[in-house]
Structures are given as structure tokens and as C-alpha cells.
Design a protein around this motif. Sequence first.
Motif, PDB file in Angstrom:
ATOM      1  N   UNK A 419       0.835  -1.198   0.000  1.00  0.00           N
ATOM      2  CA  UNK A 419       0.000   0.000   0.000  1.00  0.00           C
ATOM      3  C   UNK A 419       0.872   1.251   0.000  1.00  0.00           C
ATOM      4  N   UNK A 420       0.408   2.264  -0.734  1.00  0.00           N
ATOM      5  CA  UNK A 420       0.941   3.620  -0.629  1.00  0.00           C
ATOM      6  C   UNK A 420      -0.267   4.471  -0.271  1.00  0.00           C
ATOM      7  N   UNK A 421      -0.288   5.018   0.934  1.00  0.00           N
ATOM      8  CA  UNK A 421      -1.530   5.644   1.386  1.00  0.00           C
ATOM      9  C   UNK A 421      -1.251   6.848   2.258  1.00  0.00           C
ATOM     10  N   UNK A 422      -2.069   7.883   2.093  1.00  0.00           N
ATOM     11  CA  UNK A 422      -2.070   9.004   3.025  1.00  0.00           C
ATOM     12  C   UNK A 422      -3.173   8.717   4.038  1.00  0.00           C
ATOM     13  N   UNK A 423      -2.792   8.052   5.117  1.00  0.00           N
ATOM     14  CA  UNK A 423      -3.753   7.571   6.102  1.00  0.00           C
ATOM     15  C   UNK A 423      -3.393   8.040   7.497  1.00  0.00           C
ATOM     16  N   UNK A 424      -4.404   8.248   8.318  1.00  0.00           N
ATOM     17  CA  UNK A 424      -4.192   8.580   9.728  1.00  0.00           C
ATOM     18  C   UNK A 424      -4.105   7.328  10.589  1.00  0.00           C
ATOM     19  N   UNK A 425      -4.390   6.165  10.011  1.00  0.00           N
ATOM     20  CA  UNK A 425      -4.454   4.925  10.792  1.00  0.00           C
ATOM     21  C   UNK A 425      -3.750   3.794  10.048  1.00  0.00           C
ATOM     22  N   UNK A 426      -2.417   3.788  10.014  1.00  0.00           N
ATOM     23  CA  UNK A 426      -1.706   2.749   9.260  1.00  0.00           C
ATOM     24  C   UNK A 426      -2.052   1.329   9.686  1.00  0.00           C
ATOM     25  N   UNK A 427      -2.188   1.101  10.989  1.00  0.00           N
ATOM     26  CA  UNK A 427      -2.473  -0.263  11.438  1.00  0.00           C
ATOM     27  C   UNK A 427      -3.852  -0.725  10.977  1.00  0.00           C
ATOM     28  N   UNK A 428      -4.839   0.175  10.954  1.00  0.00           N
ATOM     29  CA  UNK A 428      -6.163  -0.182  10.456  1.00  0.00           C
ATOM     30  C   UNK A 428      -6.108  -0.405   8.950  1.00  0.00           C
ATOM     31  N   UNK A 429      -5.354   0.428   8.233  1.00  0.00           N
ATOM     32  CA  UNK A 429      -5.217   0.246   6.792  1.00  0.00           C
ATOM     33  C   UNK A 429      -4.638  -1.130   6.471  1.00  0.00           C
ATOM     34  N   UNK A 430      -3.658  -1.560   7.244  1.00  0.00           N
ATOM     35  CA  UNK A 430      -3.071  -2.886   7.049  1.00  0.00           C
ATOM     36  C   UNK A 430      -4.114  -3.969   7.293  1.00  0.00           C
ATOM     37  N   UNK A 431      -4.889  -3.840   8.368  1.00  0.00           N
ATOM     38  CA  UNK A 431      -5.930  -4.822   8.659  1.00  0.00           C
ATOM     39  C   UNK A 431      -6.950  -4.908   7.523  1.00  0.00           C
ATOM     40  N   UNK A 432      -7.373  -3.737   7.036  1.00  0.00           N
ATOM     41  CA  UNK A 432      -8.381  -3.689   5.963  1.00  0.00           C
ATOM     42  C   UNK A 432      -7.845  -4.358   4.707  1.00  0.00           C
ATOM     43  N   UNK A 433      -6.615  -4.009   4.330  1.00  0.00           N
ATOM     44  CA  UNK A 433      -6.034  -4.577   3.120  1.00  0.00           C
ATOM     45  C   UNK A 433      -5.902  -6.093   3.228  1.00  0.00           C
ATOM     46  N   UNK A 434      -5.476  -6.567   4.387  1.00  0.00           N
ATOM     47  CA  UNK A 434      -5.320  -8.002   4.572  1.00  0.00           C
ATOM     48  C   UNK A 434      -6.655  -8.726   4.445  1.00  0.00           C
ATOM     49  N   UNK A 435      -7.696  -8.139   5.021  1.00  0.00           N
ATOM     50  CA  UNK A 435      -9.001  -8.774   4.974  1.00  0.00           C
ATOM     51  C   UNK A 435      -9.550  -8.830   3.552  1.00  0.00           C
ATOM     52  N   UNK A 436      -9.449  -7.724   2.818  1.00  0.00           N
ATOM     53  CA  UNK A 436      -9.984  -7.681   1.453  1.00  0.00           C
ATOM     54  C   UNK A 436      -9.203  -8.626   0.541  1.00  0.00           C
ATOM     55  N   UNK A 437      -7.880  -8.680   0.702  1.00  0.00           N
ATOM     56  CA  UNK A 437      -7.047  -9.519  -0.160  1.00  0.00           C
ATOM     57  C   UNK A 437      -7.029 -10.979   0.270  1.00  0.00           C
TER      58      UNK A 437
END
Length: 780
Positions: A419-437
Motif C-alpha cells: 500500500x501507498x496511502x495518506x492515512x491517519x491509521x496505518x495499522x487499520x489500513x493494514x488490517x483492511x487490506x489483509x481482509x480484502x485480499x
Amino acid sequence: MSVETRSPDAVSSGTGASSGTSRRRRFLLGGLVAGGALLVGWGMRPPRQRLHTSLPLEVEAGVVALNGWVAIAPDGTVSVVVPRSEMGQGVHTALPMLVAEELDVPLAKVAIMAAPVDKIFGNLAVLRENLAFHPDERGNVKDGTQWMLGKIGRELGIMFTGGSTSVKDAWQPMREAGAVARAMLVKAAADEWKSPAGDLRTEDGFVIHRDGRRASYGSLAARAAQVGAGIDVGDVRLKEPSAFRLIGKPLPRRDTPAKVDGSALFGIDARPPGLLYAALKMSPVLGGAVAWFDASQAKSMPGVSAVVDVSSSLGPYAGAGAGVAVVARSWWQAKLAAAALVVRWHEHDSAGLSTESIFAGFAAALDNEAGYAYFESGIRDVAGVARTVTAEYRAPFLAHAAMEPVNCTAQVAGGKVRLWASTQVPSIAVDVAAKVAGVAREDVAIEVMLLGGGFGRRLEGDMVAQAVAVALRTGGQPVQLIWTREDDTTHDVYRPAALARFGASLDARGRILAWDNKSASGAIAHQYFPRNLGLPGMGRDKTTAEGEYDMQYEIANRRSAHVIVDSAVPLGYWRSVGHSHNAFFKEAFLDEVAHAAGQDGVSYRRALLAQHPRHLAVLDAAVKAAAKGAPGMPAGRAHGVALHQSFGSIVAQVAEVSVEGGEIRVHRVWCAIDCGIAVNPNIVAQQMESAVVFALSAALGGEITIKDGRVQQQNFGDYPVLRFDRAPVVETIIVPSAEPPEGVGEPGVPPLAPAVASAVFKLTGQRLRSLPLRLGQAAA
């Protein structure tokens, strides 16, 4: 500048990401609360350390990591982990200052290091602050609850930038990391020179012997990692404020040069090799879903490589982000093709939703429900009432309207996600990406880019879910998903709309005998927690009533209550959250009460703050600064005043206002703040200026309206932000304080609207009780 973040602290579920972090969080928050004696026993133990990561920091050859926050290169460059996202609030400057102060190293020699997704970097302060205690409350219950939530926050380890908590949360662990590293370096020099540590001091990146010998940190780092490995937090003493050399100094922002010369990299600037682009067509009705679509025309257009229905992959984000994506060689090609899609939508029940029906629901709730009393003291029926003042206030839904469009870049290849993301919540972004993929959490890597504005919008994972869902269909090529401004405005997670009623009973001298207020709105937590954390959305949400129940005016008989009316409109955290509108309600009504009592707003407030010297000092500082400019104030202008505490900081603002041709114009704002120790006064002033402009945009023009289930506003033409030629001059006065740092990013927002409304009343006699402020509003 970008900060690359990977996930070495993952816990393998054995079955992929869907059974990972969200399940563990449910266990922690559910099991700990229900654990009885086990909870008590666990709660008595000290919190786990925040000095060392679960795996050693990944550093380049020759660089030595002394703990989870600090690494030193042979040339003396000190790399500091910054686990909070830089979105204009200055954390890439303020947080390294904390380490540099205790380490005794020049800030110019400090570089920012990648922050791994590790639990020591979780934001404990944001969880502790999410408690509905009154600021004046003291005692074991409050202390114990905050202690427990801090411990829970350490176990959850959510990397969260928001709630004005970045400096507050980092104040202790980052200074401790610097102090421990310094102690390790001193021990290394003492070992090398066979000298007592008491004969050594540190300065500007050197250990210096009393006989004049000097050794650079770079030359000592490797030995320090060996001989100082046993040194821990309990072995060091942090500096007293009187010894600070960096903290408290108005140092320049470190990210400014790159933003000026264009080399700064935001999320939308990610350019991995082979990049494709994606644009969306999303439901025009809130909560709508794809029923059927025809992609034939879109697929025939230049550059188009795929058309993807992302709806089935979005999980909890499906209600807000369902739609069809078009992938192409350029974003413009993708955008044109997305517009050519023919989509039929399931509109569900939201098609009949309107602003009018929502506020009618609020009014019915206030008529029929007592609500939950967040604060109640004294008696309800008081004697000696000479006059009663009542009023009703309302605030609209608001969009975030960050300048950088919503975007996320994702690549899914070989069972891995990047992921390359402008996010305020990196750990949540990782969780979301893992779940979708459908991969394990440790198979997701994220590079956190600079944010072109956050304001709470990038606390969400919807754009991440969409980008990963598209990347699953691009054969391993990275894809950058970008929303249009219209997408952003019509598919935001909005600041809740609210309706509030106030009443005050006055004696013959105009003093307040009793105060009662009750408000109604949706609850952000009821949506955010299920959507982003996999936790239940239920119960009370203190953000609904913050700014009302926690006011510190000294009124003996007072009740502040709230009624939750669950919202069909997507809700999210917006800069200063509930304070953003509740401060307007509370301060504007207090102005009405003062007027009814025949007194001016400043003296009336002062009389209600006899036991709150910090509040008085802030109020007096703002009024005094404004008074200096009052003699030269042009005719046709007036000053309005408001005072509010939020996120631990106290802010008073005086707004100089005119009404020209029916238009409200704010010319100057004097803003006084007590935020505890100001780590970098320059950044504090910038944040106050930013907050005033942000708040004024909302106060004068911000409004999201709903008709037939559709958001009516589309772009900056009908959802305006303040233009340069209408921005006021802002003077910031930082009131000295020895208290630990409190929030800065958000506290400057709440007082602005009521200060402006107060000035408008002086000029026109009109009492404006609805946001945005418009002349001609009918008084309730």
C-alpha cells in the motif's frame, strides 16, 4: 517525504487476515471487561513497556538501533521513529524535538525513520481521552479508569493520528527513548575511558569528559548497544522544563522546504512502476448498492483495461463505498470511462431521507426522551427565579473537504499486498487490506505518505478497501484509485448534524440559578467502531455531548443530557468532533443569558470562572490583545468573544466582524491558548491560524443537505471553503504553562463560530442560532 511502514509485529492467524486483529480486539475489549478477578489482577500490573519493538528495527548497515525509537549512524545522524502521520500539523518537527531534547543532539542532525506497525507505537492517549469524565473531576475512579484504558490501548496498539493526541501521547515515551539512548552512550564512553559516568556530560551529539575529551555519538553507538543494553526507563531521569534547550523554542518546520519546492510526496504522488489508475462510479443514494451495470461502452474507450464491481469486497464499507471501478492507463481515461458506465442501483430505504426528516426526528427525540445525563448536579427546581431564558440551536452535517482528493495506491502480487496511502491509521489500513485480499496481516506492507489534509476523513479505511479490491483484478500491477471532488463531497463520512435546546433560570440580579440543556444527534462511535475496528457500535458516545456537559462555568444546578438518534447518514470524526458544534450552542446561549442579565459577555464569563484561574488567564489574554487594536477599529465593526476547553487545551477567541451588504466578514481574530507546555510555539501558532480558517469556512458556508437520500452539494461551488481574500488576520497568544502538553490541532476550531455570532448580534441585533451563520435566520 514518505515514511515506509512494514508489519513485523503481526500475529499469524493461520487462516489469513480475516481472523486476525479485529478478532483479537474483540477478545481484549470484551474479555477484559468480563474477566472479573482476572481483570483486576491484570489491571494491577504495570503497563507493558513502550521502549522496545517486538522485532529489532530494520536499519541500514552500520546504523545502530539503541531502542525502538532511536538509531544512530556512524556520521552521528540520529534517526527517530515518528509513528504519527504528517498532515500539516507538524509532527515531523515536534516529535523529533522530544527525542532530541533528552538525547542532547541538534535537531538538524535528526532524521525521520520508518515506523513499523508495532504495538509500542499505538496511541494510548486517544483511548484514555475517550472517557466522559468532567475536566474538573478528580479521584481514584477517573485515575483508575484512565490507567486501565491506557493498558488496553497498549495491548491494542492502534497507530492512530487524531484527537489532538500526537504530542500528548509521545510526550513520555519519546522523551524516555531519548534519555535511555543518552544514558547508553554515556555508559559506552565511561566504559571506553574507564571513567565514572559522573565525570561525563552530553552536548550537541557528543559525550564530553570533564578533562576535555570528546566522543561523537556515532563513534560510541555500537559500544552503547552492547554495554548499555541493560539500561531501561527506570534508570533515567527526564529533564526538568528549566533545562530544556529545544522544547519551547519556535523552531522552523522541517517539512516546509519540500512542500515549497514540490519534492514532498503525498498519497496521490505515489508512482510505483507499471502504475494503472482507477476511477469510480458510486451510488447517488446514501447506502445504495449495485443492482446491475453495463460496461460495454466503458470497455471500448481508450486506455481501459478492466471494469470491476468492488461492492462484494468492501465488507463493512459496502454501505458507503459500493460501486463500479474502471481501470485505465491514465486517471483521466478512467474517469471518462467511469462516467460512461450504465448502472442500476438498489436504493434501499435511504431514498426517502431528507434534512427535514432528520431534524424532525431530532425534535421528536427531544420532545419525548429524557436522554442520558452526562453531567448533573444540584437541584432541578430552584427558588428565587426572576427570569427564564430558552433557545434552540442547530448545526448541519459537514464534509471534510481536504485538499488532497481521497486516494490509495495498492498492489497485490504473489500473495503479498503493498500500500501507498495518506492515512491517519496505518495499522487499520493494514488490517483492511489483509481482509480484502485474503492474506495474513504480516503479508501487507504500507508506505505512509504525507497527507494533504486529514481532519478525520483519513481515519477511515474505505479507500483502502476499494483500492485493494481493484488491485486484485489487475494481474499484479499497482493501481492508484482516486476519487473526484464530487465523489468526496457526496460519499464522505460527515460531521453529525445536531439539534439542541437550552434553558437558564436567573435570579433578580441576573445570576444563573439553574442551567439545563439537551441535544440530539447521531453517534459517530456507533458507526466508526463496527466499520473500522470490528467492534460493536452501541451505548453512549461522549463525542455527542462533549463541549456541553464538560463546560467549566461554575453553575451549581446544572444538567446536560443527550439523546442518540441513530443516523442513516454516514458519520465520521471531523476536526474537533462534538466540540465543533456544541461549543457554538453553549457559548452562544451563554451570550444570550448575559444579554438577558444586562451584562457584557466577558464580565459575565469572568464571574462564572472564579475557581478556574487558567480559564480566566486565557480569556483575559485574548481580550487584552484585542483591546490594543480596538481604538483603531473602523466604524461598523464589533468584537465577539468565546471561550472553550477541548482536548485538554483552553482557547479564547475575539473576532472582529463587520456586516457588509448582508455578508458577514471576519477581519481579525485574537486567539489565546493554554495548551500546557508548548513544545514548538511556531507550530502552535500555525495550528491556531489553520483552525480559524477551517472553522470560519464551516461557520459561514459549510452545510451538507440531503434530499431524496442524495447529498445535494457536489464541489467547492456549493460547498465553499474560505478564500485567501476573506481570510482574517490571526494573532495567537500562548499563555505560559508548566503543565504537560495538551491538544493543539483541534482546540482552535470550536470558539470561532460563537465569537462571530456574538459580534453579529452586536452589529445587527439578530440572534443567529443555526449554522452556517446567515443573516435573516428566524430566531427560535
